[in-house]
Design an enzyme around this catalytic site. Structure first.
Site, PDB file in Angstrom:
ATOM      1  N   SER A  30      90.845  93.863 -58.130  1.00  0.00           N
ATOM      2  CA  SER A  30      90.675  94.987 -58.973  1.00  0.00           C
ATOM      3  C   SER A  30      89.426  95.108 -59.814  1.00  0.00           C
ATOM      4  O   SER A  30      88.931  93.996 -60.181  1.00  0.00           O
ATOM      5  CB  SER A  30      91.898  95.406 -59.861  1.00  0.00           C
ATOM      6  OG  SER A  30      91.882  96.273 -60.902  1.00  0.00           O
ATOM      7  N   SER A  31      89.105  96.329 -60.420  1.00  0.00           N
ATOM      8  CA  SER A  31      87.636  96.383 -61.092  1.00  0.00           C
ATOM      9  C   SER A  31      88.247  95.936 -62.666  1.00  0.00           C
ATOM     10  O   SER A  31      87.125  95.506 -63.076  1.00  0.00           O
ATOM     11  CB  SER A  31      87.290  97.932 -61.041  1.00  0.00           C
ATOM     12  OG  SER A  31      88.180  98.652 -61.594  1.00  0.00           O
ATOM     13  N   CYS A  32      89.436  95.618 -62.823  1.00  0.00           N
ATOM     14  CA  CYS A  32      89.637  95.284 -64.194  1.00  0.00           C
ATOM     15  C   CYS A  32      89.443  94.039 -64.438  1.00  0.00           C
ATOM     16  O   CYS A  32      89.650  93.292 -65.615  1.00  0.00           O
ATOM     17  CB  CYS A  32      91.199  95.389 -64.609  1.00  0.00           C
ATOM     18  SG  CYS A  32      92.288  94.441 -63.718  1.00  0.00           S
ATOM     19  N   TYR A  70      97.211  90.671 -66.269  1.00  0.00           N
ATOM     20  CA  TYR A  70      96.920  91.140 -64.783  1.00  0.00           C
ATOM     21  C   TYR A  70      95.484  90.763 -64.240  1.00  0.00           C
ATOM     22  O   TYR A  70      95.349  90.122 -63.479  1.00  0.00           O
ATOM     23  CB  TYR A  70      97.250  92.466 -64.857  1.00  0.00           C
ATOM     24  CG  TYR A  70      96.917  93.426 -63.349  1.00  0.00           C
ATOM     25  CD1 TYR A  70      98.176  93.233 -62.341  1.00  0.00           C
ATOM     26  CD2 TYR A  70      95.798  93.903 -63.197  1.00  0.00           C
ATOM     27  CE1 TYR A  70      97.792  93.697 -60.960  1.00  0.00           C
ATOM     28  CE2 TYR A  70      95.754  94.414 -62.015  1.00  0.00           C
ATOM     29  CZ  TYR A  70      96.707  94.379 -60.992  1.00  0.00           C
ATOM     30  OH  TYR A  70      96.400  95.096 -59.724  1.00  0.00           O
ATOM     31  N   LYS A 109      94.321  88.381 -61.234  1.00  0.00           N
ATOM     32  CA  LYS A 109      93.652  88.754 -60.328  1.00  0.00           C
ATOM     33  C   LYS A 109      92.251  87.820 -60.084  1.00  0.00           C
ATOM     34  O   LYS A 109      91.591  87.628 -58.937  1.00  0.00           O
ATOM     35  CB  LYS A 109      92.925  90.115 -60.326  1.00  0.00           C
ATOM     36  CG  LYS A 109      94.198  91.412 -60.409  1.00  0.00           C
ATOM     37  CD  LYS A 109      94.362  91.271 -58.667  1.00  0.00           C
ATOM     38  CE  LYS A 109      95.510  92.120 -58.364  1.00  0.00           C
ATOM     39  NZ  LYS A 109      96.204  92.122 -56.950  1.00  0.00           N
ATOM     40  N   HIS A 158      98.287 107.256 -62.120  1.00  0.00           N
ATOM     41  CA  HIS A 158      96.578 107.060 -62.481  1.00  0.00           C
ATOM     42  C   HIS A 158      96.173 108.624 -62.475  1.00  0.00           C
ATOM     43  O   HIS A 158      96.989 109.748 -62.427  1.00  0.00           O
ATOM     44  CB  HIS A 158      96.033 106.464 -61.503  1.00  0.00           C
ATOM     45  CG  HIS A 158      96.235 105.029 -61.383  1.00  0.00           C
ATOM     46  ND1 HIS A 158      96.643 104.183 -60.173  1.00  0.00           N
ATOM     47  CD2 HIS A 158      96.345 104.163 -62.260  1.00  0.00           C
ATOM     48  CE1 HIS A 158      96.767 102.950 -60.433  1.00  0.00           C
ATOM     49  NE2 HIS A 158      96.553 103.026 -61.795  1.00  0.00           N
TER      50      HIS A 158
END
Ligand SMILES: NC(=O)c1ccc[n+]([C@@H]2O[C@H](COP(=O)([O-])OP(=O)(O)OC[C@H]3O[C@@H](n4cnc5c(N)ncnc54)[C@H](OP(=O)(O)O)[C@@H]3O)[C@@H](O)[C@H]2O)c1
Length: 324
Positions: A110-112, A139, A143, A186
């Site tokens: 994910s971009s996070c 989280y 990842k 979202h």
């Protein structure tokens, strides 16, 4: 070299938004020897159960699209669940895949994973250069661990066992299978729901939090699935040319971003809402810009093909089906 269509492919998380799009994409491409398990049938946090599954099925390839996912509120309320479950799912699936001879695996991140304060657009090199956004740090750490698991198995066993585990980092996704929950969704599914309800009630206005000026990037989920299969099938020399052993992840974005105002206007148009859109400037905006640098993907020969309006039209049909 093209891959045989008979290979056995395990899609973990096949009932989720991304996993179901990967199944659609694989079927479209003629791969129909797919193996799947629902969460109820196989809890991927259970090491023994995952081992038994791999022993029984012995897939050739794995798409790892199963994860414990959620919005800011869920991440803040259940941080232990988010870090523990995601670490367990990744460790179990990646390790047992290796144990039972899986040579190719694709991990969905994910971009996070990128720091909170980072040059825009965010390139792969930004990983581990700064502090993460605190709300989803557990989280994001899980990842990042997923990427590092893939890289470490490649480094230790790539040559000796011929394994090639890759990872892709999607931007914000939308499309069929999205979550339209009123408090926990979202931005795109939330807007679809709100504009649809306003249209149905003929409300004169829809109020949106913030100034409408933050910029965000959105990718249609079937494009993400196409990108996933593209990366899985990509020739190893080409993949190696564009990645590094200890920085092997690949961003997958749309390539450009839009303001929340433009997004809201486009959703309104797709739904046929005729009222006013009001921005409540007293509410917080969040980060001003969050755009992926998708240069690696483009250099390897892939680009998103679904424009926002077309993607939103399909998403709206999906929403209407869900509520009917
Ligand atoms: N959606 C996005 O905008 C977005 C953006 C960037 C990255 N991603 C990434 O893409 C991946 C998939 O996301 P998604 O949006 O498709 O999420 P999703 O719709 O919630 O799907 C996740 C799937 O994983 C399954 N799962 C969760 N825990 C499990 C467990 N312990 N054992 C077995 N199955 C389990 C879920 O089953 P149950 O529902 O039955 O628990 C669900 O089918 C994630 O890694 C996410 O980080 C998504």
């Amino acid at each position: 070299m093209s891959i045989s269509k008979d290979i056995k492919i395990y899609v973990a998380g096949h009932r989720g938004m991304v996993g179901s799009a990967i199944v659609r994409q694989l079927n479209t491409k003629g791969f129909d020897n797919l193996v799947t398990r629902t969460h109820e049938e196989l809890d991927l946090t259970n090491q023994q159960a995952v081992k038994d599954f791999f022993q029984e099925e012995r897939p050739d390839q794995v798409y790892l699209a199963a994860a414990k996912v959620g919005g800011i509120h869920a991440n803040n309320t259940y941080p232990a669940d988010f870090i523990y479950q995601n670490l367990m799912i990744e460790s179990n699936v990646i390790h047992q895949a290796f144990q039972f001879g899986v040579r190719k695996l694709l991990f969905l991140g994910s971009s996070c994973i990128y720091p909170k304060i980072v040059p825009q657009p965010m390139s792969e090199e930004a990983l581990l250069t700064g502090k993460l956004e605190p709300t989803n740090e557990p989280y994001a750490i899980a990842k990042i661990a997923g990427i590092k698991l893939c890289e470490s198995y490649n480094r230790q066993y790539g040559q000796s066992h011929g394994i090639d585990y890759r990872s892709v980092m999607p931007t914000n996704l939308y499309g069929p299978g999205d979550n339209y929950h009123p408090e926990n969704s979202h931005v795109i599914p939330a807007l679809i729901r709100r504009f649809h309800e306003a249209w149905k009630k003929s409300s004169p206005e829809v109020v949106i939090w913030g100034t409408g000026t933050p910029m965000r990037e959105f990718l249609y989920v079937d494009d993400m699935a196409a990108a996933s299969v593209f990366v899985m099938e990509l020739d190893k020399r080409l993949y190696d040319q564009h990645t590094d052993q200890m920085q092997s992840h690949i961003n997958v974005g749309f390539g450009s971003d839009i303001t929340i105002r433009e997004l809201a206007e486009t959703v309104g148009k797709v739904i046929g809402y005729q009222g006013k859109i009001i921005f409540d400037m007293s509410k917080p905006d969040g980060t001003h810009k969050k755009l992926m640098n998708s240069y690696r993907m483009e250099a390897m020969g892939w680009k998103a093909s679904t424009n926002l309006i077309d993607g939103l039209k399909i998403s709206y049909q999906d929403y209407l089906r869900k509520i009917s």
